[in-house]
Motif scaffolding. Structure first.
Motif, PDB file in Angstrom:
ATOM      1  N   SER A 164       0.837  -1.327   0.259  1.00  0.00           N
ATOM      2  CA  SER A 164       0.057  -0.545  -0.362  1.00  0.00           C
ATOM      3  C   SER A 164       0.634   1.074   0.217  1.00  0.00           C
ATOM      4  O   SER A 164       0.387   2.126  -0.796  1.00  0.00           O
ATOM      5  N   SER A 179       0.658   3.872  -3.028  1.00  0.00           N
ATOM      6  CA  SER A 179       0.733   5.170  -2.626  1.00  0.00           C
ATOM      7  C   SER A 179       1.755   6.197  -3.086  1.00  0.00           C
ATOM      8  O   SER A 179       0.878   7.141  -3.995  1.00  0.00           O
ATOM      9  N   TRP A 180       3.072   6.028  -3.161  1.00  0.00           N
ATOM     10  CA  TRP A 180       3.941   6.886  -3.788  1.00  0.00           C
ATOM     11  C   TRP A 180       3.924   6.604  -5.284  1.00  0.00           C
ATOM     12  O   TRP A 180       3.958   7.501  -5.671  1.00  0.00           O
ATOM     13  N   TYR A 213       1.607   6.480  -7.322  1.00  0.00           N
ATOM     14  CA  TYR A 213       0.118   7.181  -7.327  1.00  0.00           C
ATOM     15  C   TYR A 213      -0.083   8.113  -7.009  1.00  0.00           C
ATOM     16  O   TYR A 213      -0.693   9.304  -7.247  1.00  0.00           O
ATOM     17  N   ASN A 214       1.507   9.001  -5.987  1.00  0.00           N
ATOM     18  CA  ASN A 214       0.993  10.561  -5.633  1.00  0.00           C
ATOM     19  C   ASN A 214       1.208  11.536  -7.101  1.00  0.00           C
ATOM     20  O   ASN A 214       1.208  11.448  -7.857  1.00  0.00           O
ATOM     21  N   LEU A 240      -5.245   8.202  -6.825  1.00  0.00           N
ATOM     22  CA  LEU A 240      -6.645   7.708  -5.228  1.00  0.00           C
ATOM     23  C   LEU A 240      -7.280   8.938  -4.921  1.00  0.00           C
ATOM     24  O   LEU A 240      -8.400   9.138  -3.946  1.00  0.00           O
ATOM     25  N   MET A 294      -4.916   3.423   1.755  1.00  0.00           N
ATOM     26  CA  MET A 294      -4.747   3.870   0.705  1.00  0.00           C
ATOM     27  C   MET A 294      -4.736   4.859   0.676  1.00  0.00           C
ATOM     28  O   MET A 294      -5.022   6.007  -0.502  1.00  0.00           O
ATOM     29  N   THR A 295      -6.942   4.617   0.820  1.00  0.00           N
ATOM     30  CA  THR A 295      -7.688   5.469   0.860  1.00  0.00           C
ATOM     31  C   THR A 295      -8.627   5.836   1.477  1.00  0.00           C
ATOM     32  O   THR A 295      -9.529   6.886   1.477  1.00  0.00           O
TER      33      THR A 295
END
Length: 285
Positions: free
Chosen positions: A115, A119-120, A122-123, A144, A229-230
């Motif tokens: 995750s 997350s990085w 998808y930044n 996200l 993540m969200t």
């Protein structure tokens, strides 16, 4: 004496089974019939009121819909990609140990690691994915933060993380197909594609059925990567029913109501398991 010895060896397992599975199952069912709260108020029986409220709860149905949506859009790629990966390795690519390791290694990672990694990635400003899109002239995506994209972003992360397990099941099944089938097909002039569609896929049917049903059950229980993540956002577009149960019980303090929702969800999982049982039995008959 043999029976006593047998019960003696089984006793530790039976004790854990009763204490950590049967008793929580029965107590959870009882709790779903009460107004039990973390505040200690209203522990009395209220019958099926929690179930009636849950069936009329729009948020519960919305989170259940998110769960079913994730299950549908994740199961197909998790099966097809695993099949392709296993086929590529099975044909005898050089350095097979490296391919097997690279395909299966992500499955060994903890959900927190996966995750955080995605997350990085998808930044919106600094992530590798948006940076790559910008280099080829494509617009950046709020992976996200966009309700229309967030669930797909989680599917991509889940695919990368868990496809290795299905890959191993397919690879093991392919390697158990008798080589004589392929030799006979080659003598008859069948090419690689004809052999794959006429021999490999039919022989993999029982494995495919098992993988699909196991994947459905696993996807229905999604929680970790979504929560990390969200947190169920944006605007509740990715919140699964397991997260709603968690929030209802431990944020809203309504343990009895959350237990009722969990048993409704449990009924859905049981229905899928029963379907799996009958399909498997019909295939083996």
């Amino acid at each position: 004496r043999d029976n006593l010895n047998g019960w003696g060896f089984a006793a530790p397992f039976l004790a854990f089974f009763l204490v950590f599975l049967v008793w929580p199952l029965l107590y959870g069912l009882y709790m779903s019939l009460t107004g039990k709260s973390l505040t200690g108020a209203n522990d009395s029986l209220i019958g099926l009121a929690n179930y009636a409220e849950a069936l009329a709860d729009a948020d519960m149905w919305h989170s259940l819909g998110n769960t079913l949506y994730f299950t549908v859009i994740s199961t197909v790629p998790l099966v097809l990609v695993a099949l392709v990966m296993a086929a590529l390795v099975n044909v005898g690519l050089p350095a097979q140990w490296l391919w097997r390791l690279s395909y299966f290694a992500p499955y060994l990672l903890a959900s927190t690691v996966v995750s955080l990694f995605f997350s990085w990635m998808y930044n919106p400003q600094l992530g590798l994915i948006n940076d790559s899109l910008a280099k080829v002239g494509l617009p950046k995506v709020a992976w996200l933060n966009d309700p229309n994209v967030a669930m797909w972003a989680i599917v991509i992360a889940t695919l990368w993380w868990t496809v290795g397990f299905n890959f191993l099941l397919y690879l093991a099944a392919m390697q158990n197909i008798p080589a004589q089938h392929y030799e006979a097909a080659s003598l008859d002039g069948a090419g690689a594609w004809r052999q794959f569609f006429s021999i490999t896929l039919p022989q993999l049917t029982p494995t495919t059925v098992m993988i699909v049903l196991l994947q459905i059950l696993a996807s229905l229980k999604i929680f970790d990567q979504v929560y990390q993540m969200t947190a169920g956002g944006p605007a509740g577009s990715t919140r699964p029913v397991v997260q709603y149960i968690f929030e209802t019980g431990f944020t809203g303090y309504r343990l009895g109501y959350s237990a009722a929702i969990s048993y409704i969800f449990f009924g859905l999982i049981v229905a899928v398991s029963v379907m799996q049982f009958f399909i498997t039995r019909r295939r083996s008959a």
